[in-house]
Design an enzyme around this catalytic site. Structure first.
Site, mmCIF file in Angstrom:
data_model
loop_
_atom_site.group_PDB
_atom_site.id
_atom_site.type_symbol
_atom_site.label_atom_id
_atom_site.label_comp_id
_atom_site.label_asym_id
_atom_site.label_seq_id
_atom_site.Cartn_x
_atom_site.Cartn_y
_atom_site.Cartn_z
ATOM 1 N N GLU A 182 2.874 6.283 -4.059
ATOM 2 C CA GLU A 182 4.051 7.151 -4.356
ATOM 3 C C GLU A 182 4.021 7.874 -4.935
ATOM 4 O OE1 GLU A 182 7.541 5.505 -1.865
ATOM 5 O OE2 GLU A 182 6.657 5.080 -0.599
ATOM 6 N N GLU B 165 1.229 1.313 7.109
ATOM 7 C CA GLU B 165 2.883 0.938 7.469
ATOM 8 C C GLU B 165 3.821 1.681 8.548
ATOM 9 O OE1 GLU B 165 5.134 1.602 4.103
ATOM 10 O OE2 GLU B 165 3.823 1.430 2.643
HETATM 11 C C1 GLA Z 1 7.566 2.450 1.824
HETATM 12 C C2 GLA Z 1 6.694 1.273 1.106
HETATM 13 C C3 GLA Z 1 6.887 0.200 1.404
HETATM 14 C C4 GLA Z 1 8.289 0.180 2.570
HETATM 15 C C5 GLA Z 1 9.035 0.920 2.852
HETATM 16 C C6 GLA Z 1 10.001 0.868 4.023
HETATM 17 O O1 GLA Z 1 7.124 2.959 1.850
HETATM 18 O O2 GLA Z 1 5.695 1.555 0.536
HETATM 19 O O3 GLA Z 1 7.071 -1.177 0.893
HETATM 20 O O4 GLA Z 1 9.666 -0.061 1.108
HETATM 21 O O5 GLA Z 1 8.785 2.382 2.241
HETATM 22 O O6 GLA Z 1 10.679 -0.694 4.008
#
Ligand code: GLA
Length: 396
Positions: free
Chosen positions: A193, A300
């Protein structure tokens, strides 16, 4: 003698006749019985064969997501050490998934709480579980602006450290962690990020950026590659399907690829909802990123039943968190659509990982609205497959 022998011949003839007539009546009576017995035995054998084939199909046929997607890509799930102690969740994981991502255990804060102290317990337990059961592990993550330890950016006076010090700390951290799991973790989210939320900016104004400028990104990849030249190194981010953010992520990736930084893949986090992304945007993202020669993973995945919101807020009066049949249906359709696209792009997609196991626990129960229940996964609160699951494994 002659008379006797004649009588003997006659006796024999009578005897033979008797036998034949006995035989005739025997066959007359028992032939249908023999036929019936043979028919029954045949049917029985046939039934046995059918049962055996069905049983074989049951044990060798698809039993979970990982099997349905065996010819496509591994299917992973983000886990905590706690979940791996719960037999019900363990059996679900082993049936459905063949890859694990530690949900929090390898983030810098939890794993490296003090400069000279690492906390390996949780991360080790997840890796040991994966090894014991033959599952792949994605390491997550090495450099992020959130969940950082308090000591990282400060010197002993509490002032911000210099770039030299911060890069040295980053190098020590990455080298130690990557080395520990070398050969056990096949892929790492190296930088997480780094692109700003504000579309008028390029990189996020994090402490990493404030202290090191853009260099922290390049360095993080170099340190990870040095520590494990075989690890598949990722840049990982969210909202990568939104055109304006996609463009900025693409610019960053292109810069890294052009500069021959050891980056091999990009993680599209896929914290999606029933409202986005649409098919066109998702396809464009996969195409654009992979056009750089990078592999893509869905790192994710969850599909929220609410529209995406960035900032935390309290639940509004009268706000409902009911999982209505209409919402469930929209979610099913969204799951079916995105997985169809994943399958179509299996040549560049090398993994799909769900963020959490089931609706029993999801981070989206507390974010962005604490206490508002969400239902973003394929298994319900009792760990049973939802209708969305059956759509995901239906390839028609
Ligand atoms: C982001 C992070 C993850 C997690 C999510 C929310 O996407 O990359 O590690 O913390 O947020 O749980």
């Amino acid at each position: 003698m002659y008379v006797h022998s004649n009588i003997f011949v006659i006796d024999c003839l009578i005897y033979k006749a008797a036998i034949y007539s006995f035989k005739d009546s025997f066959f007359l009576i028992f032939k249908p019985l023999i036929f019936m017995t043979r028919l029954l035995t045949g049917t029985f054998l046939l039934l046995q064969l059918c049962c055996f084939t069905a049983l074989k199909a049951q044990t060798t046929g698809p039993t979970g997501l990982k099997d349905y997607y065996g010819n496509y890509f591994p299917i992973g799930v983000a886990v905590s050490p706690m979940a791996l102690k719960d037999p019900a969740q363990v059996s679900l994981i082993l049936k459905q998934f063949n890859s694990l991502t530690p949900e929090n255990a390898m983030k810098m804060g939890p794993i490296h709480p003090e400069e000279n102290r690492y906390n390996w317990k949780d991360a080790d337990s997840i890796v040991a579980f994966a090894q014991a059961h033959g599952l792949k592990v994605r390491g997550h993550n090495l450099c992020w602006h959130e969940q950082t330890p308090g000591w990282l950016f400060k010197d002993s006076n509490g002032s911000l450290v210099t770039k030299v010090v911060l890069l040295k700390r980053l190098k020590d951290h990455i080298t130690t962690v990557v080395n520990r799991y070398k050969g056990k973790i096949y892929a790492w989210d190296v930088v997480n990020e780094a692109i700003a939320d504000d579309s008028t900016q390029f990189l996020r104004n994090s402490l990493w950026y404030q202290v090191c400028g853009e260099d922290f990104i390049v360095k993080a990849f170099e340190y990870a590659h040095e520590a494990d030249p075989n690890a598949v190194l990722f840049y990982n981010d969210y909202n990568t399907e939104r055109p304006e953010k996609r463009e900025r992520v693409y610019q960053l990736l292109k810069k890294l690829v052009d500069a021959k930084v050891p980056i091999y893949a990009v993680g599209i986090q896929a914290h999606w909802s029933i409202y986005e992304p649409d098919q066109k945007d998702l396809i464009e993202t996969i195409r654009k990123f992979s056009s750089l020669g990078l592999k893509v993973q869905v790192s994710e995945l969850d599909i929220s039943i609410y529209p995406w919101e960035k900032n935390k807020r309290a639940m509004r009066p009268g706000e409902s968190d009911a999982y209505t049949p209409e919402l469930a249906k929209k979610q099913e359709d969204q799951y079916a659509e995105v997985f169809k696209i994943f399958r179509e792009y299996k040549n560049v997609i090398t993994g799909v990982t769900f963020w959490n196991i089931s609706d029993k626990y999801t981070w989206l129960d507390t974010y962005p609205v604490p206490g508002r229940k969400n239902y973003p996964l394929l298994f319900d609160q009792n760990l049973q497959p939802k209708q969305a699951y059956y759509r995901v494994v239906d390839f028609k």
